[in-house]
Design an enzyme around this catalytic site. Sequence first.
Site, PDB file in Angstrom:
ATOM      1  N   HIS A 244       0.776  -1.315  -0.072  1.00  0.00           N
ATOM      2  CA  HIS A 244      -0.061  -0.154  -0.102  1.00  0.00           C
ATOM      3  C   HIS A 244       0.711   1.230  -0.035  1.00  0.00           C
ATOM      4  O   HIS A 244       2.206   1.182   0.278  1.00  0.00           O
ATOM      5  CB  HIS A 244      -0.942  -0.125   1.248  1.00  0.00           C
ATOM      6  CG  HIS A 244      -0.327  -0.095   2.563  1.00  0.00           C
ATOM      7  ND1 HIS A 244       0.380  -1.329   3.048  1.00  0.00           N
ATOM      8  CD2 HIS A 244       0.188   0.904   3.351  1.00  0.00           C
ATOM      9  CE1 HIS A 244       0.771  -1.018   4.223  1.00  0.00           C
ATOM     10  NE2 HIS A 244       0.904   0.278   4.459  1.00  0.00           N
TER      11      HIS A 244
ATOM     12  N   HIS B  16       1.105   5.335   1.282  1.00  0.00           N
ATOM     13  CA  HIS B  16       0.554   6.375   2.144  1.00  0.00           C
ATOM     14  C   HIS B  16       0.349   7.668   1.255  1.00  0.00           C
ATOM     15  O   HIS B  16       1.467   7.926   0.582  1.00  0.00           O
ATOM     16  CB  HIS B  16       1.063   6.421   3.496  1.00  0.00           C
ATOM     17  CG  HIS B  16       1.235   5.609   4.399  1.00  0.00           C
ATOM     18  ND1 HIS B  16       0.611   5.426   5.531  1.00  0.00           N
ATOM     19  CD2 HIS B  16       2.074   4.193   4.229  1.00  0.00           C
ATOM     20  CE1 HIS B  16       1.017   4.417   6.212  1.00  0.00           C
ATOM     21  NE2 HIS B  16       1.648   3.624   5.295  1.00  0.00           N
TER      22      HIS B  16
END
Length: 143
Positions: free
Chosen positions: A105, A107
């Site tokens: 992922h 941020h």
Amino acid sequence: MPARPMDNDCIFCKIISGVIDSACVYEDDDVYAFLDINPLARGHTLLVPKGHYPTLLDFPPEDGRALTGAMRRTADALMRETGCGGFNCISNNFGAAGQVVFHSHWHIIPRFDGDGLMIARPGKYKDNEEMRQLAKSIRKHSA
Ligand code: 5GP
Ligand code: ZN
């Protein structure tokens, strides 16, 4: 088309499938983006490929275009909504880099002038030769 990998025990797979609730800010066929529950700044978003790939090293390069497209859209929406002057896109990979959730992922963190987040202390190489030698050694692995 091969089935997308998923992991029933993964918290982000559960968020993507709706088993765990989240505050979604963007979604398309390949990517899901939602607000981080512990924000470093208002609007701090997690951008997650829908496939379960534990780290960036597992992420298929051919999916990169969809990911960066979604990153652009989400970051642009964050700038418009929060009024931030900029943003950081950061992916923690492996424990030493602070990765806690092993579903790859990114941020996206809204930034404001003087917000004091992420103060870096850059190091220094001895000289240009040391830099050239190090780059040469790294290239052996990236070729
Ligand atoms: P990492 O350190 O793995 O890069 O970051 C994982 C992030 O996921 C953390 O910033 C953490 O706050 C966020 N997070 C963990 N569990 C949840 C959750 O259930 N919901 C949301 N919205 N964020 C979560
Ligand atoms: Zn997952």
